[in-house]
Motif scaffolding. Sequence first.
Motif, PDB file in Angstrom:
ATOM      1  N   VAL A 102      43.870 -52.360  31.000  1.00 14.34           N
ATOM      2  CA  VAL A 102      42.499 -51.966  31.328  1.00 14.34           C
ATOM      3  C   VAL A 102      42.517 -50.860  32.382  1.00 14.34           C
ATOM      4  CG1 VAL A 102      40.332 -52.748  32.349  1.00 14.34           C
ATOM      5  CG2 VAL A 102      41.515 -54.177  30.690  1.00 14.34           C
ATOM      6  N   ARG A 103      43.349 -51.001  33.439  1.00 16.87           N
ATOM      7  CA  ARG A 103      43.432 -49.967  34.473  1.00 16.87           C
ATOM      8  C   ARG A 103      43.875 -48.632  33.901  1.00 16.87           C
ATOM      9  NH1 ARG A 103      45.576 -53.941  37.722  1.00 16.87           N
ATOM     10  NH2 ARG A 103      47.664 -53.325  37.160  1.00 16.87           N
ATOM     11  N   ARG A 104      44.906 -48.665  33.046  1.00 17.18           N
ATOM     12  CA  ARG A 104      45.426 -47.421  32.468  1.00 17.18           C
ATOM     13  C   ARG A 104      44.376 -46.741  31.601  1.00 17.18           C
ATOM     14  NH1 ARG A 104      49.394 -49.490  30.019  1.00 17.18           N
ATOM     15  NH2 ARG A 104      48.426 -49.581  27.989  1.00 17.18           N
ATOM     16  N   ASN A 105      43.671 -47.529  30.785  1.00 20.26           N
ATOM     17  CA  ASN A 105      42.657 -46.946  29.903  1.00 20.26           C
ATOM     18  C   ASN A 105      41.459 -46.439  30.683  1.00 20.26           C
ATOM     19  OD1 ASN A 105      43.466 -47.150  26.991  1.00 20.26           O
ATOM     20  ND2 ASN A 105      43.911 -49.222  27.661  1.00 20.26           N
ATOM     21  N   LEU A 106      41.089 -47.111  31.763  1.00 16.69           N
ATOM     22  CA  LEU A 106      40.008 -46.604  32.606  1.00 16.69           C
ATOM     23  C   LEU A 106      40.414 -45.288  33.271  1.00 16.69           C
ATOM     24  CD1 LEU A 106      38.665 -49.846  34.291  1.00 16.69           C
ATOM     25  CD2 LEU A 106      37.532 -48.454  32.573  1.00 16.69           C
ATOM     26  N   ALA A 107      41.667 -45.190  33.685  1.00 17.77           N
ATOM     27  CA  ALA A 107      42.149 -43.939  34.283  1.00 17.77           C
ATOM     28  C   ALA A 107      42.153 -42.814  33.263  1.00 17.77           C
ATOM     29  CB  ALA A 107      43.540 -44.142  34.867  1.00 17.77           C
ATOM     30  N   GLU A 108      42.443 -43.126  32.001  1.00 16.74           N
ATOM     31  CA  GLU A 108      42.451 -42.092  30.947  1.00 16.74           C
ATOM     32  C   GLU A 108      41.061 -41.509  30.724  1.00 16.74           C
ATOM     33  OE1 GLU A 108      44.118 -43.602  27.359  1.00 16.74           O
ATOM     34  OE2 GLU A 108      46.131 -43.792  28.201  1.00 16.74           O
ATOM     35  N   ILE A 109      40.014 -42.323  30.888  1.00 14.44           N
ATOM     36  CA  ILE A 109      38.658 -41.795  30.681  1.00 14.44           C
ATOM     37  C   ILE A 109      38.045 -41.282  31.983  1.00 14.44           C
ATOM     38  CG2 ILE A 109      38.199 -43.163  28.625  1.00 14.44           C
ATOM     39  CD1 ILE A 109      36.588 -45.098  30.312  1.00 14.44           C
ATOM     40  N   GLY A 110      38.847 -41.256  33.063  1.00 16.12           N
ATOM     41  CA  GLY A 110      38.401 -40.635  34.301  1.00 16.12           C
ATOM     42  C   GLY A 110      37.857 -41.592  35.335  1.00 16.12           C
ATOM     43  N   LEU A 111      38.011 -42.888  35.143  1.00 14.95           N
ATOM     44  CA  LEU A 111      37.529 -43.871  36.116  1.00 14.95           C
ATOM     45  C   LEU A 111      38.737 -44.430  36.863  1.00 14.95           C
ATOM     46  CD1 LEU A 111      34.983 -45.682  33.811  1.00 14.95           C
ATOM     47  CD2 LEU A 111      34.494 -43.965  35.530  1.00 14.95           C
ATOM     48  N   HIS A 112      39.054 -43.827  37.996  1.00 14.58           N
ATOM     49  CA  HIS A 112      40.217 -44.227  38.782  1.00 14.58           C
ATOM     50  C   HIS A 112      39.785 -45.241  39.821  1.00 14.58           C
ATOM     51  CE1 HIS A 112      42.548 -41.018  36.963  1.00 14.58           C
ATOM     52  NE2 HIS A 112      41.506 -40.239  37.157  1.00 14.58           N
ATOM     53  N   GLY A 113      40.490 -46.353  39.892  1.00  8.86           N
ATOM     54  CA  GLY A 113      40.158 -47.392  40.861  1.00  8.86           C
ATOM     55  C   GLY A 113      40.643 -47.028  42.247  1.00  8.86           C
ATOM     56  N   ARG A 114      39.755 -47.051  43.200  1.00  4.32           N
ATOM     57  CA  ARG A 114      40.092 -46.762  44.585  1.00  4.32           C
ATOM     58  C   ARG A 114      39.498 -47.846  45.471  1.00  4.32           C
ATOM     59  NH1 ARG A 114      41.853 -43.053  41.924  1.00  4.32           N
ATOM     60  NH2 ARG A 114      42.182 -40.907  42.454  1.00  4.32           N
ATOM     61  N   VAL A 115      40.168 -48.155  46.555  1.00  2.00           N
ATOM     62  CA  VAL A 115      39.634 -49.060  47.559  1.00  2.00           C
ATOM     63  C   VAL A 115      39.120 -48.203  48.698  1.00  2.00           C
ATOM     64  CG1 VAL A 115      40.172 -50.919  49.161  1.00  2.00           C
ATOM     65  CG2 VAL A 115      41.228 -50.878  46.909  1.00  2.00           C
ATOM     66  N   ARG A 116      37.850 -48.394  49.053  1.00  2.00           N
ATOM     67  CA  ARG A 116      37.239 -47.572  50.084  1.00  2.00           C
ATOM     68  C   ARG A 116      37.784 -47.966  51.451  1.00  2.00           C
ATOM     69  NH1 ARG A 116      30.904 -47.655  50.640  1.00  2.00           N
ATOM     70  NH2 ARG A 116      31.402 -49.591  51.696  1.00  2.00           N
ATOM     71  N   TRP A 117      38.073 -46.976  52.260  1.00  2.00           N
ATOM     72  CA  TRP A 117      38.566 -47.228  53.605  1.00  2.00           C
ATOM     73  C   TRP A 117      37.419 -47.723  54.463  1.00  2.00           C
ATOM     74  CZ3 TRP A 117      43.027 -44.500  56.183  1.00  2.00           C
ATOM     75  CH2 TRP A 117      44.043 -44.260  55.276  1.00  2.00           C
ATOM     76  N   LYS A 118      37.726 -48.671  55.334  1.00  2.39           N
ATOM     77  CA  LYS A 118      36.711 -49.152  56.258  1.00  2.39           C
ATOM     78  C   LYS A 118      36.580 -48.153  57.407  1.00  2.39           C
ATOM     79  CE  LYS A 118      37.018 -54.041  55.387  1.00  2.39           C
ATOM     80  NZ  LYS A 118      37.054 -55.374  55.972  1.00  2.39           N
ATOM     81  N   LYS A 119      35.322 -47.836  57.735  1.00  5.96           N
ATOM     82  CA  LYS A 119      35.061 -46.946  58.844  1.00  5.96           C
ATOM     83  C   LYS A 119      34.491 -47.757  59.996  1.00  5.96           C
ATOM     84  CE  LYS A 119      32.246 -43.942  57.201  1.00  5.96           C
ATOM     85  NZ  LYS A 119      31.438 -42.815  56.710  1.00  5.96           N
ATOM     86  N   PRO A 120      34.871 -47.459  61.188  1.00  9.39           N
ATOM     87  CA  PRO A 120      34.313 -48.217  62.310  1.00  9.39           C
ATOM     88  C   PRO A 120      32.833 -47.921  62.485  1.00  9.39           C
ATOM     89  CG  PRO A 120      35.637 -46.414  63.115  1.00  9.39           C
ATOM     90  CD  PRO A 120      35.804 -46.457  61.610  1.00  9.39           C
ATOM     91  N   PHE A 121      32.107 -48.941  62.923  1.00 10.43           N
ATOM     92  CA  PHE A 121      30.674 -48.756  63.168  1.00 10.43           C
ATOM     93  C   PHE A 121      30.491 -47.958  64.459  1.00 10.43           C
ATOM     94  CE2 PHE A 121      26.697 -50.245  65.099  1.00 10.43           C
ATOM     95  CZ  PHE A 121      25.817 -49.774  64.134  1.00 10.43           C
ATOM     96  N   LEU A 122      29.807 -46.877  64.351  1.00 14.20           N
ATOM     97  CA  LEU A 122      29.571 -46.022  65.524  1.00 14.20           C
ATOM     98  C   LEU A 122      28.149 -46.245  66.035  1.00 14.20           C
ATOM     99  CD1 LEU A 122      31.252 -42.695  64.376  1.00 14.20           C
ATOM    100  CD2 LEU A 122      32.177 -44.444  65.876  1.00 14.20           C
ATOM    101  N   LYS A 123      28.044 -46.635  67.288  1.00 17.78           N
ATOM    102  CA  LYS A 123      26.753 -46.858  67.916  1.00 17.78           C
ATOM    103  C   LYS A 123      26.203 -45.532  68.414  1.00 17.78           C
ATOM    104  CE  LYS A 123      28.000 -51.458  69.352  1.00 17.78           C
ATOM    105  NZ  LYS A 123      28.207 -52.379  70.484  1.00 17.78           N
ATOM    106  N   PRO A 124      24.925 -45.480  68.683  1.00 14.07           N
ATOM    107  CA  PRO A 124      24.332 -44.206  69.169  1.00 14.07           C
ATOM    108  C   PRO A 124      24.958 -43.690  70.451  1.00 14.07           C
ATOM    109  CG  PRO A 124      22.600 -45.721  68.529  1.00 14.07           C
ATOM    110  CD  PRO A 124      23.878 -46.472  68.442  1.00 14.07           C
ATOM    111  N   GLU A 125      25.504 -44.586  71.298  1.00 15.22           N
ATOM    112  CA  GLU A 125      26.091 -44.088  72.541  1.00 15.22           C
ATOM    113  C   GLU A 125      27.474 -43.486  72.344  1.00 15.22           C
ATOM    114  OE1 GLU A 125      26.552 -48.642  72.583  1.00 15.22           O
ATOM    115  OE2 GLU A 125      24.815 -47.374  72.520  1.00 15.22           O
ATOM    116  N   HIS A 126      28.048 -43.586  71.151  1.00 20.97           N
ATOM    117  CA  HIS A 126      29.375 -42.993  70.926  1.00 20.97           C
ATOM    118  C   HIS A 126      29.213 -41.541  70.739  1.00 20.97           C
ATOM    119  CE1 HIS A 126      30.767 -47.160  69.878  1.00 20.97           C
ATOM    120  NE2 HIS A 126      31.598 -46.776  70.830  1.00 20.97           N
TER     121      HIS A 126
END
Length: 122
Positions: free
Chosen positions: A98-122
């Motif tokens: 399933v992963r290989r066939n999804l990649a063939e049609i252009g749907l590459h699985g990626r895990v999104r990186w977590k970004k730190p929560f930035l408060k207004p005072e940062h």
Amino acid sequence: MAELTPTKKKTIMTMYSFGQKTADIAAEIGCHPSTVRRNHKKLLENPDPYAKPHRPGRPRKLDERSLRHTQIMVDSSKARDGADILAQLPEDVGASTVRRNLAEIGLHGRVRWKKPFLKPEH
């Protein structure tokens, strides 16, 4: 079995049309006379010298229709990831298929990186 170039195949057809003998054509091209006969026979069936023969192989588990169906499921948010698609497919396919066939049609699985929560005072 020697594979001839399209130029040599065209030379075989031209020399046969002028009535040359197989041995003379083989000497001109630099191959065995049986190679000339075999290629001439193939060229009589299909005169295109660039045609490639069909190579047999294992049939695909997911056909074109199943791939279109999976893309529609992802686009319409009926499936979120490969596991959702795997659960909805009727065929007995593996996760890597399933992963290989999804990649063939252009749907590459990626895990999104977590970004730190930035408060207004940062």
